[in-house]
Design a protein around this motif. Structure first.
Motif, PDB file in Angstrom:
ATOM      1  N   ASP A  56      29.973  25.958  25.303  1.00  0.00           N
ATOM      2  CA  ASP A  56      28.792  26.390  24.564  1.00  0.00           C
ATOM      3  C   ASP A  56      28.950  27.872  24.227  1.00  0.00           C
ATOM      4  N   VAL A  57      29.540  28.603  25.149  1.00  0.00           N
ATOM      5  CA  VAL A  57      29.868  30.018  24.936  1.00  0.00           C
ATOM      6  C   VAL A  57      31.285  30.225  25.453  1.00  0.00           C
ATOM      7  N   HIS A  58      32.136  30.825  24.632  1.00  0.00           N
ATOM      8  CA  HIS A  58      33.497  31.153  25.058  1.00  0.00           C
ATOM      9  C   HIS A  58      33.660  32.660  25.066  1.00  0.00           C
ATOM     10  N   ILE A  59      34.234  33.176  26.142  1.00  0.00           N
ATOM     11  CA  ILE A  59      34.543  34.600  26.252  1.00  0.00           C
ATOM     12  C   ILE A  59      36.056  34.715  26.390  1.00  0.00           C
ATOM     13  N   ASP A  60      36.664  35.435  25.459  1.00  0.00           N
ATOM     14  CA  ASP A  60      38.119  35.574  25.425  1.00  0.00           C
ATOM     15  C   ASP A  60      38.580  36.531  26.519  1.00  0.00           C
ATOM     16  N   LEU A  61      39.457  36.044  27.379  1.00  0.00           N
ATOM     17  CA  LEU A  61      40.010  36.848  28.466  1.00  0.00           C
ATOM     18  C   LEU A  61      40.928  37.947  27.934  1.00  0.00           C
ATOM     19  N   ASN A  62      41.452  37.782  26.741  1.00  0.00           N
ATOM     20  CA  ASN A  62      42.337  38.768  26.118  1.00  0.00           C
ATOM     21  C   ASN A  62      43.596  39.033  26.922  1.00  0.00           C
ATOM     22  N   LEU A  63      44.009  38.073  27.719  1.00  0.00           N
ATOM     23  CA  LEU A  63      45.214  38.214  28.533  1.00  0.00           C
ATOM     24  C   LEU A  63      46.063  36.977  28.289  1.00  0.00           C
ATOM     25  N   THR A  64      47.122  37.148  27.513  1.00  0.00           N
ATOM     26  CA  THR A  64      47.928  35.990  27.135  1.00  0.00           C
ATOM     27  C   THR A  64      49.342  36.033  27.696  1.00  0.00           C
ATOM     28  N   ASP A 122      65.482  43.202  31.715  1.00  0.00           N
ATOM     29  CA  ASP A 122      66.166  42.077  31.066  1.00  0.00           C
ATOM     30  C   ASP A 122      65.353  41.461  29.919  1.00  0.00           C
ATOM     31  N   GLY A 123      64.204  42.062  29.589  1.00  0.00           N
ATOM     32  CA  GLY A 123      63.398  41.577  28.481  1.00  0.00           C
ATOM     33  C   GLY A 123      62.277  40.639  28.891  1.00  0.00           C
ATOM     34  N   THR A 124      62.315  40.155  30.127  1.00  0.00           N
ATOM     35  CA  THR A 124      61.211  39.320  30.602  1.00  0.00           C
ATOM     36  C   THR A 124      60.035  40.228  30.946  1.00  0.00           C
ATOM     37  N   ARG A 125      58.905  39.609  31.274  1.00  0.00           N
ATOM     38  CA  ARG A 125      57.700  40.380  31.590  1.00  0.00           C
ATOM     39  C   ARG A 125      57.126  39.913  32.921  1.00  0.00           C
ATOM     40  N   PHE A 126      56.357  40.781  33.577  1.00  0.00           N
ATOM     41  CA  PHE A 126      55.683  40.440  34.829  1.00  0.00           C
ATOM     42  C   PHE A 126      54.363  41.206  34.884  1.00  0.00           C
ATOM     43  N   GLY A 127      53.524  40.837  35.845  1.00  0.00           N
ATOM     44  CA  GLY A 127      52.229  41.502  35.998  1.00  0.00           C
ATOM     45  C   GLY A 127      51.161  40.836  35.148  1.00  0.00           C
ATOM     46  N   PHE A 128      50.605  39.729  35.650  1.00  0.00           N
ATOM     47  CA  PHE A 128      49.588  38.963  34.931  1.00  0.00           C
ATOM     48  C   PHE A 128      48.292  39.018  35.744  1.00  0.00           C
ATOM     49  N   PRO A 129      47.456  40.051  35.542  1.00  0.00           N
ATOM     50  CA  PRO A 129      46.273  40.267  36.384  1.00  0.00           C
ATOM     51  C   PRO A 129      45.049  39.443  35.958  1.00  0.00           C
ATOM     52  N   SER A 130      45.189  38.127  35.983  1.00  0.00           N
ATOM     53  CA  SER A 130      44.103  37.268  35.506  1.00  0.00           C
ATOM     54  C   SER A 130      42.843  37.410  36.345  1.00  0.00           C
ATOM     55  N   LEU A 131      42.968  37.559  37.663  1.00  0.00           N
ATOM     56  CA  LEU A 131      41.780  37.715  38.490  1.00  0.00           C
ATOM     57  C   LEU A 131      41.093  39.046  38.210  1.00  0.00           C
ATOM     58  N   MET A 132      41.869  40.105  38.054  1.00  0.00           N
ATOM     59  CA  MET A 132      41.285  41.421  37.791  1.00  0.00           C
ATOM     60  C   MET A 132      40.512  41.433  36.477  1.00  0.00           C
ATOM     61  N   VAL A 133      41.074  40.863  35.451  1.00  0.00           N
ATOM     62  CA  VAL A 133      40.416  40.836  34.145  1.00  0.00           C
ATOM     63  C   VAL A 133      39.210  39.888  34.189  1.00  0.00           C
ATOM     64  N   SER A 134      39.349  38.781  34.894  1.00  0.00           N
ATOM     65  CA  SER A 134      38.220  37.851  35.042  1.00  0.00           C
ATOM     66  C   SER A 134      37.069  38.494  35.804  1.00  0.00           C
ATOM     67  N   LEU A 135      37.386  39.281  36.821  1.00  0.00           N
ATOM     68  CA  LEU A 135      36.337  39.983  37.562  1.00  0.00           C
ATOM     69  C   LEU A 135      35.608  40.992  36.675  1.00  0.00           C
ATOM     70  N   TYR A 136      36.325  41.619  35.778  1.00  0.00           N
ATOM     71  CA  TYR A 136      35.695  42.541  34.827  1.00  0.00           C
ATOM     72  C   TYR A 136      34.647  41.791  33.990  1.00  0.00           C
ATOM     73  N   ILE A 137      35.029  40.624  33.484  1.00  0.00           N
ATOM     74  CA  ILE A 137      34.101  39.824  32.683  1.00  0.00           C
ATOM     75  C   ILE A 137      32.960  39.298  33.552  1.00  0.00           C
ATOM     76  N   TYR A 138      33.285  38.852  34.755  1.00  0.00           N
ATOM     77  CA  TYR A 138      32.250  38.383  35.678  1.00  0.00           C
ATOM     78  C   TYR A 138      31.195  39.467  35.900  1.00  0.00           C
ATOM     79  N   HIS A 139      31.638  40.686  36.173  1.00  0.00           N
ATOM     80  CA  HIS A 139      30.684  41.775  36.405  1.00  0.00           C
ATOM     81  C   HIS A 139      29.900  42.109  35.139  1.00  0.00           C
ATOM     82  N   ALA A 140      30.537  42.060  33.991  1.00  0.00           N
ATOM     83  CA  ALA A 140      29.817  42.291  32.732  1.00  0.00           C
ATOM     84  C   ALA A 140      28.725  41.234  32.548  1.00  0.00           C
TER      85      ALA A 140
END
Length: 176
Positions: free
Chosen positions: A129-137, A145-163
């Motif tokens: 009914d309402v979607h909020i984009d986490l903006n973390l893909t 080596d070109g790969t990536r690491f550091g996916f703070p999904s809980l930290m970003v989700s907590l930001y939205i939760y508090h908002a």
């Protein structure tokens, strides 16, 4: 590395503040309907995002009317018409989470989903009914080596939760 991580994280927080402010307000108003009518807000998070439920239940400022949404449908409560589900997902295409959202939608439960946006028609956000984009893909930090690491999904989700929590608190104060 810490400076890069902080810069990337601040960029995500700023994007959420700029692009998701209306969705956050809509989500808080939607949740306020459950609180004002003495119904329940069920919170769902899988794996690391179960941390959201702990924050909602056990923090110094618990979320009003909150209950955990069991992961197994057979353990779900009998939903009341004004109950809402606040669902946090790290991926918009996780099949289990998509099926959970679809079943909740079929039951007519009001659903707020916080997840990364997806261009796929079959993504989880199509049931919200309402979607909020986490903006973390993707992970935030590059490896040599070109790969990536550091996916703070809980930290970003907590930001939205508090908002959502702060906005809900403002709405409830206006209502009283």
């Amino acid at each position: 590395m810490l400076k890069i991580f902080t810069t990337q994280l601040l960029g995500i927080f700023n994007r959420i503040q700029e692009k998701e402010a209306l969705a956050i307000e809509d989500g808080a108003r939607f949740l306020a309907q459950a609180v004002i009518s003495d119904h329940s807000i069920y919170v769902y998070g899988k794996k690391e995002l179960e941390g959201i439920l702990n924050e909602a239940l056990h923090s110094s400022e618990p979320f009003p009317s909150v209950k955990p949404l069991p992961h197994d449908e057979v353990d779900w409560p009998v939903f009341q018409p004004a109950d809402k589900v606040l669902m946090f997902c790290a991926s918009p295409t996780d099949n289990d989470e998509r099926q959970t959202a679809e079943k909740l939608n079929e039951k007519g439960v009001g659903l707020i989903i916080v997840s990364p946006s997806s261009k796929e028609d079959t993504s989880i956000e199509s049931f919200a009914d309402v979607h909020i984009d986490l903006n973390l893909t993707r992970p935030l930090l590059p490896n040599e080596d070109g790969t990536r690491f550091g996916f703070p999904s809980l930290m970003v989700s907590l930001y939205i939760y508090h908002a959502l929590s702060f906005t809900l608190k403002e709405i409830l104060q206006e209502y009283q």
